[in-house]
Write a protein that holds these residues in place. Structure first.
Motif, mmCIF file in Angstrom:
data_model
loop_
_atom_site.group_PDB
_atom_site.id
_atom_site.type_symbol
_atom_site.label_atom_id
_atom_site.label_comp_id
_atom_site.label_asym_id
_atom_site.label_seq_id
_atom_site.Cartn_x
_atom_site.Cartn_y
_atom_site.Cartn_z
ATOM 1 N N VAL A 34 0.834 -1.204 0.000
ATOM 2 C CA VAL A 34 0.000 0.000 0.000
ATOM 3 C C VAL A 34 0.870 1.255 0.000
ATOM 4 C CG1 VAL A 34 -1.662 1.348 1.338
ATOM 5 C CG2 VAL A 34 -1.969 -1.122 1.087
ATOM 6 N N ALA A 35 1.946 1.241 0.805
ATOM 7 C CA ALA A 35 2.839 2.398 0.860
ATOM 8 C C ALA A 35 3.498 2.650 -0.497
ATOM 9 C CB ALA A 35 3.900 2.192 1.934
ATOM 10 N N VAL A 36 3.892 1.578 -1.163
ATOM 11 C CA VAL A 36 4.504 1.711 -2.486
ATOM 12 C C VAL A 36 3.492 2.253 -3.484
ATOM 13 C CG1 VAL A 36 5.467 0.431 -4.436
ATOM 14 C CG2 VAL A 36 6.258 -0.046 -2.121
ATOM 15 N N LEU A 37 2.263 1.760 -3.424
ATOM 16 C CA LEU A 37 1.230 2.240 -4.348
ATOM 17 C C LEU A 37 0.891 3.697 -4.090
ATOM 18 C CD1 LEU A 37 -1.166 -0.843 -4.591
ATOM 19 C CD2 LEU A 37 0.276 0.099 -6.408
ATOM 20 N N ASP A 38 0.892 4.115 -2.833
ATOM 21 C CA ASP A 38 0.650 5.528 -2.517
ATOM 22 C C ASP A 38 1.673 6.414 -3.225
ATOM 23 O OD1 ASP A 38 -1.572 5.201 -0.900
ATOM 24 O OD2 ASP A 38 -0.425 5.128 0.962
ATOM 25 N N ARG A 84 1.327 8.954 -6.734
ATOM 26 C CA ARG A 84 1.783 10.342 -6.787
ATOM 27 C C ARG A 84 2.737 10.554 -7.955
ATOM 28 N NH1 ARG A 84 1.416 13.775 -2.602
ATOM 29 N NH2 ARG A 84 3.506 14.600 -3.010
ATOM 30 N N LEU A 85 3.643 9.611 -8.136
ATOM 31 C CA LEU A 85 4.600 9.702 -9.232
ATOM 32 C C LEU A 85 3.899 9.618 -10.584
ATOM 33 C CD1 LEU A 85 7.621 9.769 -10.043
ATOM 34 C CD2 LEU A 85 7.591 7.272 -9.976
ATOM 35 N N ALA A 86 2.953 8.702 -10.707
ATOM 36 C CA ALA A 86 2.237 8.521 -11.974
ATOM 37 C C ALA A 86 1.398 9.746 -12.319
ATOM 38 C CB ALA A 86 1.351 7.282 -11.900
ATOM 39 N N SER A 87 0.914 10.470 -11.319
ATOM 40 C CA SER A 87 0.114 11.667 -11.603
ATOM 41 C C SER A 87 0.956 12.743 -12.275
ATOM 42 C CB SER A 87 -0.499 12.210 -10.309
ATOM 43 O OG SER A 87 0.462 12.884 -9.503
ATOM 44 N N VAL A 88 2.265 12.666 -12.095
ATOM 45 C CA VAL A 88 3.177 13.646 -12.697
ATOM 46 C C VAL A 88 3.776 13.116 -13.998
ATOM 47 C CG1 VAL A 88 5.328 14.939 -12.378
ATOM 48 C CG2 VAL A 88 3.765 14.619 -10.452
ATOM 49 N N GLU A 89 4.278 11.880 -13.965
ATOM 50 C CA GLU A 89 5.038 11.353 -15.098
ATOM 51 C C GLU A 89 4.247 10.407 -15.988
ATOM 52 O OE1 GLU A 89 8.829 9.869 -13.975
ATOM 53 O OE2 GLU A 89 9.264 11.546 -12.634
ATOM 54 N N GLY A 90 3.020 10.080 -15.588
ATOM 55 C CA GLY A 90 2.190 9.207 -16.402
ATOM 56 C C GLY A 90 2.400 7.741 -16.089
ATOM 57 N N LEU A 91 1.459 6.941 -16.510
ATOM 58 C CA LEU A 91 1.545 5.502 -16.286
ATOM 59 C C LEU A 91 2.654 4.863 -17.109
ATOM 60 C CD1 LEU A 91 -2.212 4.433 -16.167
ATOM 61 C CD2 LEU A 91 -0.533 4.084 -14.346
ATOM 62 N N ASP A 92 2.864 5.363 -18.304
ATOM 63 C CA ASP A 92 3.865 4.758 -19.173
ATOM 64 C C ASP A 92 5.277 4.987 -18.640
ATOM 65 O OD1 ASP A 92 4.317 3.243 -21.594
ATOM 66 O OD2 ASP A 92 5.284 5.039 -22.388
ATOM 67 N N ARG A 150 12.976 1.385 -12.272
ATOM 68 C CA ARG A 150 13.081 2.792 -11.881
ATOM 69 C C ARG A 150 12.395 3.027 -10.538
ATOM 70 N NH1 ARG A 150 10.229 7.436 -12.300
ATOM 71 N NH2 ARG A 150 11.412 9.368 -12.571
ATOM 72 N N LEU A 151 11.275 2.355 -10.332
ATOM 73 C CA LEU A 151 10.542 2.507 -9.080
ATOM 74 C C LEU A 151 11.377 2.003 -7.907
ATOM 75 C CD1 LEU A 151 7.777 3.527 -8.186
ATOM 76 C CD2 LEU A 151 6.938 1.192 -8.338
ATOM 77 N N ALA A 152 12.079 0.916 -8.106
ATOM 78 C CA ALA A 152 12.929 0.378 -7.047
ATOM 79 C C ALA A 152 14.012 1.385 -6.664
ATOM 80 C CB ALA A 152 13.562 -0.928 -7.506
ATOM 81 N N ASP A 153 14.590 2.030 -7.674
ATOM 82 C CA ASP A 153 15.619 3.034 -7.402
ATOM 83 C C ASP A 153 15.031 4.258 -6.713
ATOM 84 O OD1 ASP A 153 17.524 1.429 -8.563
ATOM 85 O OD2 ASP A 153 17.357 2.371 -10.534
ATOM 86 N N THR A 154 13.874 4.714 -7.191
ATOM 87 C CA THR A 154 13.244 5.911 -6.650
ATOM 88 C C THR A 154 12.819 5.719 -5.205
ATOM 89 O OG1 THR A 154 12.431 6.528 -8.845
ATOM 90 C CG2 THR A 154 11.358 7.564 -6.953
ATOM 91 N N LEU A 155 12.261 4.538 -4.900
ATOM 92 C CA LEU A 155 11.741 4.270 -3.563
ATOM 93 C C LEU A 155 12.753 3.569 -2.661
ATOM 94 C CD1 LEU A 155 8.126 3.081 -4.485
ATOM 95 C CD2 LEU A 155 8.940 5.393 -4.036
ATOM 96 N N ASN A 156 13.946 3.315 -3.217
ATOM 97 C CA ASN A 156 14.997 2.648 -2.446
ATOM 98 C C ASN A 156 14.536 1.281 -1.941
ATOM 99 O OD1 ASN A 156 17.598 2.468 -1.386
ATOM 100 N ND2 ASN A 156 16.983 3.335 0.597
ATOM 101 N N LEU A 157 13.947 0.511 -2.855
ATOM 102 C CA LEU A 157 13.484 -0.836 -2.529
ATOM 103 C C LEU A 157 14.159 -1.836 -3.459
ATOM 104 C CD1 LEU A 157 9.664 -0.099 -2.211
ATOM 105 C CD2 LEU A 157 11.231 -0.569 -0.330
ATOM 106 N N SER A 158 14.117 -3.094 -3.076
ATOM 107 C CA SER A 158 14.719 -4.123 -3.919
ATOM 108 C C SER A 158 13.800 -4.449 -5.097
ATOM 109 C CB SER A 158 14.978 -5.388 -3.106
ATOM 110 O OG SER A 158 13.757 -6.014 -2.747
ATOM 111 N N LYS A 159 14.399 -4.726 -6.235
ATOM 112 C CA LYS A 159 13.610 -5.106 -7.409
ATOM 113 C C LYS A 159 12.863 -6.408 -7.150
ATOM 114 C CE LYS A 159 16.758 -2.901 -10.688
ATOM 115 N NZ LYS A 159 17.662 -3.118 -11.839
#
Length: 211
Positions: free
Chosen positions: A15-19, A23-31, A37-46
């Motif tokens: 849920v935290a990742v989706l939150d 927010r990110l998708a509202s700016v940069e789009g779904l595509d 990239r999400l793993a790098d941005t959120l500092n999570l493992s792929k």
């Protein structure tokens, strides 16, 4: 018990990742979303992200569902607390404007942006977005029909036309908000709809006054 605890922690993480992804998708789009990239941005493992979403499309669909849940919580449920009729119809638009004003999504309206992004792209993501738009327009049309049924709007009112007008005012407010500011565009949008509803309703006094 240990397994249940892990499941709860996993769900909280999801849920935290989706939150944050919403927010990110509202700016940069779904595509623009990718698991790497999400793993790098959120500092999570792929590998952790792949455990929840095995593909980019699965992630995109999950974000749409998360956005739907936010819309239901922030817009639809509060609107349904208003009395049946034109006040509930007005409340749906008012709550939508309140969501934009809250700036919970820095890119404005996730759905409006995504509709434009995927309007001409076939596939599962577009089909899901079409279903969401169809449900929303059906909701607004249903509220307009109820307004006629309870006598708040005259019998000659076309509910589908009114729903189209209301959504158009919402989309236009969302499109202008990042440039002109949500407070400005939402105020204009509220005034425009309220003025129109006052000309239609059989009892304008039941509608609120805007300062």
């Amino acid at each position: 018990m240990i397994k249940d605890g892990r499941l709860r922690r996993g769900e909280r993480t999801r849920v935290a990742v989706l939150d944050r992804t919403l927010r990110l998708a509202s700016v940069e789009g779904l595509d623009g979303l990718s698991l790497a990239r999400l793993a790098d941005t959120l500092n999570l493992s792929k590998s952790g992200l792949f455990a929840h979403w095995p593909s980019k499309e699965a992630l995109q669909l999950a974000v749409i569902e998360h956005a739907r849940q936010q819309w239901v919580t922030e817009v639809i449920h509060p609107a349904l607390e208003a009395p049946r009729g034109v006040r509930r119809l007005w409340a749906a638009h008012d709550q939508r404007m309140a969501l934009y004003e809250s700036e919970k999504l820095p890119g404005g309206c996730f759905f409006a942006n995504s509709y434009f992004e995927y309007n001409a792209r076939p596939g599962a993501v577009r089909e899901r977005l079409v279903a969401e738009l169809t449900d929303w327009m059906g909701f607004l049309t249903g509220l307009a029909e109820q307004s006629v049924e309870v006598g708040d709007l005259p019998p000659e009112t076309d509910p589908a036309d009114l729903a189209y007008l209301i959504d158009s005012l919402g989309v236009y407010a969302a499109m202008q908000a990042p440039v002109r500011g949500a407070a400005v565009t939402c105020r204009h949008s509220r005034r425009a709809l309220l003025g129109h509803l006052r000309t239609l309703t059989t009892d304008p006094t039941i509608l609120p006054e805007l300062t």
